[in-house]
Write a protein that holds these residues in place. Structure first.
Motif, short mmCIF file in Angstrom:
data_model
loop_
_atom_site.label_atom_id
_atom_site.label_comp_id
_atom_site.label_asym_id
_atom_site.label_seq_id
_atom_site.Cartn_x
_atom_site.Cartn_y
_atom_site.Cartn_z
N SER A 339 49.35 27.23 17.93
CA SER A 339 48.50 27.34 19.11
C SER A 339 49.31 27.85 20.29
CB SER A 339 47.90 25.97 19.44
OG SER A 339 47.12 26.04 20.61
N ASN A 340 48.88 28.97 20.87
CA ASN A 340 49.52 29.55 22.04
C ASN A 340 48.57 30.56 22.68
OD1 ASN A 340 50.08 32.27 20.79
ND2 ASN A 340 51.35 30.99 19.45
N PHE A 341 48.99 31.14 23.79
CA PHE A 341 48.12 32.04 24.55
C PHE A 341 47.69 33.26 23.73
CE2 PHE A 341 47.51 35.68 27.39
CZ PHE A 341 46.56 35.17 28.27
N VAL A 342 48.62 33.88 23.02
CA VAL A 342 48.28 35.07 22.24
C VAL A 342 47.29 34.73 21.14
CG1 VAL A 342 49.21 36.78 20.62
CG2 VAL A 342 50.41 36.32 22.77
N ALA A 343 47.50 33.60 20.47
CA ALA A 343 46.57 33.19 19.41
C ALA A 343 45.18 32.95 19.98
CB ALA A 343 47.09 31.94 18.72
N THR A 344 45.13 32.34 21.19
CA THR A 344 43.83 32.08 21.82
C THR A 344 43.12 33.38 22.17
OG1 THR A 344 44.59 29.97 22.71
CG2 THR A 344 42.70 31.00 23.79
N MET A 345 43.84 34.34 22.76
CA MET A 345 43.22 35.62 23.13
C MET A 345 42.74 36.38 21.90
SD MET A 345 43.02 35.79 26.36
CE MET A 345 42.88 34.01 26.47
N ARG A 346 43.52 36.31 20.82
CA ARG A 346 43.08 36.98 19.59
C ARG A 346 41.79 36.36 19.07
NH1 ARG A 346 46.96 38.43 14.51
NH2 ARG A 346 45.45 39.69 13.37
N ARG A 347 41.74 35.03 19.09
CA ARG A 347 40.53 34.34 18.61
C ARG A 347 39.32 34.70 19.47
NH1 ARG A 347 38.77 29.74 20.55
NH2 ARG A 347 40.81 29.18 21.39
N LEU A 348 39.49 34.74 20.80
CA LEU A 348 38.37 35.09 21.68
C LEU A 348 37.90 36.51 21.45
CD1 LEU A 348 39.53 33.41 25.03
CD2 LEU A 348 37.93 32.53 23.31
N ALA A 349 38.87 37.42 21.25
CA ALA A 349 38.51 38.81 20.98
C ALA A 349 37.68 38.93 19.72
CB ALA A 349 39.77 39.67 20.88
N GLU A 350 38.09 38.20 18.68
CA GLU A 350 37.39 38.29 17.40
C GLU A 350 36.05 37.58 17.42
OE1 GLU A 350 40.39 36.65 14.90
OE2 GLU A 350 41.46 38.56 14.64
N GLN A 351 35.90 36.59 18.32
CA GLN A 351 34.65 35.85 18.42
C GLN A 351 33.66 36.47 19.41
OE1 GLN A 351 35.90 31.87 19.38
NE2 GLN A 351 36.43 31.35 17.26
#
Length: 465
Positions: A339-351
């Motif tokens: 869990s980190n900022f890059v992982a969060t942004m990737r998840r939001l982009a994909e969702q």
């Protein structure tokens, strides 16, 4: 009286066993030598092993033979007078187990003996005195492995036959060489192995003993007291209380100070006692981020933390400096597996979520691979002890710019990421800790050691691929 010549250091078939040719000045009166001069010894290539005790062994007669003893400390041996035949056997587990080396010594020769290497000495003339430095105090009742002087496996050829030698009763009954009793080599210890940095360190140092907080809690005095710290030559402390906002609560404040300040102080004391190198990982939060230095904060910039998390980490940095051999690695914006900022942004982009991200907090990303690579470099290059800033290199960015890069690299429209200010993002919330607005760390000192930092954009592309 002193001299300016450096000793000459020679390697041997036993790893870490070093022969030191001293500059002995003799005349009609006798001789003079610098038996141990730390600055010159280090410059010549000896390890900074931190001796704490000096012993002298005087032997009245020719033929006195002692050993083969495998002591649990490093040892620097030389002669005050006389001559000896010395023999060493590697008793450590590994490819060199059972390797031997012999040497005749006079006062012009010294030898550095690493722990785990058995040593033995036979006097060749009457009135021989040898002296040795060790980096742990002798303790009553201490036992350690020994090896038979006449072991046929190592087959040491003694100048004076053992049947004609003066040998203690104990040394006459030492056991034969046995691979099942080989001494485990010291290995790195990674503390905090459950976090993203700890996992990366475990991958980089694949011979390390890796522990989570459940296995070794540095805030538990009994657990720390019972741990065998002598088994480690390097301790990498990746354990930290990183809940920045929770640290502002009464309970969080106590936990932050226990983990981030008191625990590193305890490790520094252990490093002084046991001689291991302490690597401690710190943060840009030790600075307030209010200034805008041209190249960022240096290792000498005054500490000025804003919140409890940063204050506790700053206290830990100062405590670690008490360890003789230490590196404090300060970093920012850490990205690894988990869990980190890059992982969060990737998840939001994909969702399909369109986030608002602050554009007034500036810094550089640090990937855990860069941190572990820099850590290994510092340890293996012999870089001077002290603090080092470690981040990826490249342009200074805001979190908003990083988020746009993530969206773009995963094939999403970066225009979906809108900018906002920290003030607007926080709003009326009172449970948010202050963050440094400018977390740029200067990398000059690290570069001076020969380390080339990788550009953050390159690392980000690889991470997302």
């Amino acid at each position: 009286m002193s001299n300016g010549a450096l000793p000459r250091v020679e390697t041997t078939p036993i790893p870490g066993l070093l022969v030191v040719r001293l500059d002995l000045r003799a005349d009609a009166r006798g001789f003079f030598k610098e038996n141990w001069q730390r600055e010159k010894m280090l410059a010549a290539g000896l390890p900074d092993f931190g001796p704490v005790q000096n012993n002298v062994s005087f032997n009245t007669d020719r033929g006195v033979t002692r050993g083969i003893h495998t002591e649990p400390w490093d040892k620097f041996i030389s002669l005050a007078t006389g001559r000896i035949f010395a023999a060493w056997v590697d008793m450590r587990a590994g490819a060199s187990f059972g390797a031997t080396f012999t040497l005749e010594m006079d006062p012009s020769v010294a030898v550095f003996v690493p722990r785990g290497v058995g040593n033995s000495y036979q006097t060749l003339v009457d009135g021989t005195a040898y002296t040795y430095l060790v980096n742990q105090h002798w303790r009553e009742g201490l036992t350690y492995p020994a090896l038979a002087l006449d072991d046929p496996t190592v087959a040491i050829v003694w100048p004076i036959p053992l049947a004609e030698s003066e040998i203690s009763e104990k040394d006459r009954h030492n056991p034969r060489l046995d691979p099942t009793t080989a001494i485990p080599r010291q290995r790195p210890l990674v503390i905090g192995g459950g976090g993203q940095l700890g996992r990366a360190l475990a991958a980089e140092f694949d011979d390390a003993h890796v522990v989570t907080r459940e296995e070794l809690d540095l805030t538990d005095e009994d657990a720390v007291e019972s741990w065998d710290w002598r088994a480690h030559d390097v301790v990498l402390n990746a354990a930290a209380f990183t809940a920045v906002d929770a640290a502002e609560t009464p309970e969080g404040r106590r936990a932050a100070w226990a983990t981030n300040a008191a625990a590193p102080a305890r490790l520094a004391a252990l490093a002084r006692e046991h001689g291991f190198t302490l690597v401690h990982f710190s943060t840009d939060y030790v600075f307030d981020g209010l200034e805008s230095p041209t190249y960022g904060y240096t290792e000498e910039s005054p500490l000025s933390p804003l919140g409890v998390y940063g204050q506790s980490k700053a206290a830990g940095d100062l405590a670690v400096a008490a360890a003789p051999h230490h590196y404090v690695i300060r970093t920012s914006w850490v990205i690894g597996e988990g869990s980190n900022f890059v992982a969060t942004m990737r998840r939001l982009a994909e969702q399909g979520v369109d986030p608002s991200v602050v554009d007034d907090q500036l810094g550089r990303l640090t990937f855990t691979g860069e941190l572990t690579r820099a850590t290994r470099h510092l340890l293996e290059s012999g870089a001077p002890w002290g603090p080092y800033n470690v981040t990826n290199s490249g342009p200074v960015q805001s979190w908003h710019e990083v988020a746009r890069d993530v969206f773009s690299l995963v094939g999403a429209d970066p225009e979906r990421v809108s900018p906002t200010t920290t003030e607007a993002y926080v709003g009326d919330r009172t449970d948010v800790a202050p963050r440094p607005a400018r977390s740029v760390l200067d990398l000059s000192r690290l570069a001076e050691t020969g380390f080339v930092s990788e550009d953050a954009a390159t690392a980000l592309r690889r991470h997302l691929a």
